[in-house]
Design a protein around this motif. Structure first.
Motif, PDB file in Angstrom:
ATOM      1  N   GLU A 196      26.257  11.685  -9.949  1.00 39.66           N
ATOM      2  CA  GLU A 196      26.977  11.026  -8.850  1.00 39.66           C
ATOM      3  C   GLU A 196      28.475  11.267  -8.924  1.00 39.66           C
ATOM      4  OE1 GLU A 196      27.640   6.552  -6.907  1.00 39.66           O
ATOM      5  OE2 GLU A 196      26.181   6.853  -8.532  1.00 39.66           O
ATOM      6  N   HIS A 197      29.014  11.332 -10.148  1.00 40.72           N
ATOM      7  CA  HIS A 197      30.471  11.356 -10.290  1.00 40.72           C
ATOM      8  C   HIS A 197      31.045  12.667 -10.819  1.00 40.72           C
ATOM      9  CE1 HIS A 197      30.708   7.067  -9.421  1.00 40.72           C
ATOM     10  NE2 HIS A 197      29.700   6.875 -10.264  1.00 40.72           N
ATOM     11  N   VAL A 198      30.240  13.469 -11.492  1.00 40.86           N
ATOM     12  CA  VAL A 198      30.759  14.688 -12.120  1.00 40.86           C
ATOM     13  C   VAL A 198      30.119  15.924 -11.487  1.00 40.86           C
ATOM     14  CG1 VAL A 198      31.140  15.912 -14.293  1.00 40.86           C
ATOM     15  CG2 VAL A 198      31.120  13.399 -14.272  1.00 40.86           C
ATOM     16  N   ARG A 222      35.835  22.027 -13.538  1.00 41.11           N
ATOM     17  CA  ARG A 222      35.280  20.673 -13.677  1.00 41.11           C
ATOM     18  C   ARG A 222      35.419  20.167 -15.116  1.00 41.11           C
ATOM     19  NH1 ARG A 222      32.904  17.533  -9.567  1.00 41.11           N
ATOM     20  NH2 ARG A 222      34.298  18.999  -8.519  1.00 41.11           N
ATOM     21  N   SER A 223      35.332  21.056 -16.095  1.00 42.54           N
ATOM     22  CA  SER A 223      35.499  20.639 -17.493  1.00 42.54           C
ATOM     23  C   SER A 223      36.933  20.183 -17.766  1.00 42.54           C
ATOM     24  CB  SER A 223      35.143  21.793 -18.427  1.00 42.54           C
ATOM     25  OG  SER A 223      33.771  22.123 -18.314  1.00 42.54           O
ATOM     26  N   LYS A 224      37.885  20.820 -17.102  1.00 44.18           N
ATOM     27  CA  LYS A 224      39.281  20.390 -17.244  1.00 44.18           C
ATOM     28  C   LYS A 224      39.477  19.010 -16.630  1.00 44.18           C
ATOM     29  CE  LYS A 224      44.021  21.935 -16.325  1.00 44.18           C
ATOM     30  NZ  LYS A 224      44.854  23.021 -15.724  1.00 44.18           N
ATOM     31  N   GLU A 225      38.783  18.745 -15.532  1.00 48.07           N
ATOM     32  CA  GLU A 225      38.904  17.454 -14.847  1.00 48.07           C
ATOM     33  C   GLU A 225      38.168  16.351 -15.597  1.00 48.07           C
ATOM     34  OE1 GLU A 225      38.104  15.543 -10.380  1.00 48.07           O
ATOM     35  OE2 GLU A 225      37.564  17.632 -10.817  1.00 48.07           O
ATOM     36  N   PHE A 226      37.039  16.693 -16.207  1.00 53.59           N
ATOM     37  CA  PHE A 226      36.217  15.704 -16.921  1.00 53.59           C
ATOM     38  C   PHE A 226      35.926  16.213 -18.343  1.00 53.59           C
ATOM     39  CE2 PHE A 226      35.095  15.202 -12.411  1.00 53.59           C
ATOM     40  CZ  PHE A 226      35.276  13.834 -12.230  1.00 53.59           C
ATOM     41  N   PRO A 227      36.933  16.296 -19.208  1.00 49.28           N
ATOM     42  CA  PRO A 227      36.713  16.883 -20.536  1.00 49.28           C
ATOM     43  C   PRO A 227      35.678  16.136 -21.364  1.00 49.28           C
ATOM     44  CG  PRO A 227      38.857  15.792 -20.411  1.00 49.28           C
ATOM     45  CD  PRO A 227      38.341  15.863 -19.008  1.00 49.28           C
ATOM     46  N   GLU A 228      35.523  14.845 -21.119  1.00 45.56           N
ATOM     47  CA  GLU A 228      34.542  14.067 -21.870  1.00 45.56           C
ATOM     48  C   GLU A 228      33.104  14.478 -21.536  1.00 45.56           C
ATOM     49  OE1 GLU A 228      35.432  11.633 -18.126  1.00 45.56           O
ATOM     50  OE2 GLU A 228      36.404  13.108 -19.429  1.00 45.56           O
ATOM     51  N   HIS A 229      32.938  15.215 -20.427  1.00 49.69           N
ATOM     52  CA  HIS A 229      31.604  15.670 -20.027  1.00 49.69           C
ATOM     53  C   HIS A 229      31.466  17.189 -20.158  1.00 49.69           C
ATOM     54  CE1 HIS A 229      30.304  11.801 -18.441  1.00 49.69           C
ATOM     55  NE2 HIS A 229      31.449  11.683 -17.803  1.00 49.69           N
ATOM     56  N   ALA A 230      32.366  17.805 -20.913  1.00 48.32           N
ATOM     57  CA  ALA A 230      32.402  19.271 -20.960  1.00 48.32           C
ATOM     58  C   ALA A 230      31.070  19.880 -21.395  1.00 48.32           C
ATOM     59  CB  ALA A 230      33.524  19.738 -21.890  1.00 48.32           C
ATOM     60  N   GLU A 231      30.396  19.264 -22.362  1.00 47.82           N
ATOM     61  CA  GLU A 231      29.129  19.832 -22.856  1.00 47.82           C
ATOM     62  C   GLU A 231      28.067  19.843 -21.761  1.00 47.82           C
ATOM     63  OE1 GLU A 231      25.731  19.072 -26.321  1.00 47.82           O
ATOM     64  OE2 GLU A 231      27.586  17.888 -26.307  1.00 47.82           O
ATOM     65  N   TRP A 232      27.966  18.755 -21.049  1.00 49.21           N
ATOM     66  CA  TRP A 232      26.962  18.689 -19.975  1.00 49.21           C
ATOM     67  C   TRP A 232      27.360  19.566 -18.795  1.00 49.21           C
ATOM     68  CZ3 TRP A 232      24.094  13.512 -18.759  1.00 49.21           C
ATOM     69  CH2 TRP A 232      23.286  13.174 -19.849  1.00 49.21           C
TER      70      TRP A 232
END
Length: 211
Positions: free
Chosen positions: A39-41, A63-73
């Motif tokens: 929904e969000h990433v 998108r990884s730069k925007e959401f680094p905490e979700h980089a693996e997914w």
């Protein structure tokens, strides 16, 4: 409006089961975590960029730069993409087979990345049955924009009034109807069979007895 003599299928959700949840469950995600991520990433609009021709490497890096905490997914959207493919939707493939055996021209119009479509082609032999396929990532235009429908019409000399378009997305079907196609909102193979029979296309009213 004349009855149709040509059929145009969407692929994902109609002939092929595709769901990113399959991959993220394998990565150990809970339903709550996965739904929040989608929904969000890894949003539908973000994924539509790939369908419209954006390279995976570029989209994933942004998108990884925007959401680094979700980089693996986020990276798994590419590396685990084959795990997002389920199986064929057998009832719809049966209808496809019946149409082909009856000599009906059958085409596909799909929102699909040009980078991942070859994976599907290797896995699903029936993708070779089509008389022609327009892949959004190859033409860099995606449904529900009218431009991609115009590609289909021009590339394969299809008359919209003589064609039925089948998709599980209501906005896509709405565009098709606006352009003159017979539009079918796909829900189940059984409902689609009834719709095709109603439109006079050469499929059996019920599946063969051995199915």
């Amino acid at each position: 409006m004349p009855l149709p003599t040509t059929v145009v299928f969407d692929l994902g959700g109609v002939l092929i089961d595709w769901d990113p949840r399959y991959a993220y469950r394998q990565l150990g995600g809970t339903d709550e975590q996965i739904e929040h991520f989608l929904e969000h990433v890894a949003t539908s609009e973000w994924n539509r960029g790939f369908d419209a021709g954006k390279p995976f490497a570029e989209g994933i890096a942004e998108r990884s730069k925007e959401f680094p905490e979700h980089a693996e997914w986020i990276e798994a959207w590419w590396s685990r993409w084959p795990d997002m493919l389920g199986g064929a939707i057998d009832g719809t493939v049966d209808l496809f087979r019946e149409l082909k055996e009856a000599g009906t021209p059958v085409y596909a119009l799909t929102n699909w990345s040009a980078e991942t479509f070859p994976i599907a082609q290797e896995r699903f032999d029936f993708l070779g049955w089509f008389d022609g396929i327009v892949v959004s990532g190859e033409v860099e235009k995606a449904k529900p924009d009218a431009d991609i429908f115009e590609h289909l019409v021009e590339d394969f000399s299809i008359e919209p009034a003589s064609a039925v378009f089948i998709d599980d997305s209501a906005p896509n079907v709405a565009t098709a109807r606006r352009l003159g196609f017979h539009g079918i909102d796909f829900t189940t193979p059984a409902a689609l069979r009834a719709d095709l029979v109603r439109l006079g296309l050469p499929v059996a009213e019920a599946p063969p007895a051995d199915e």
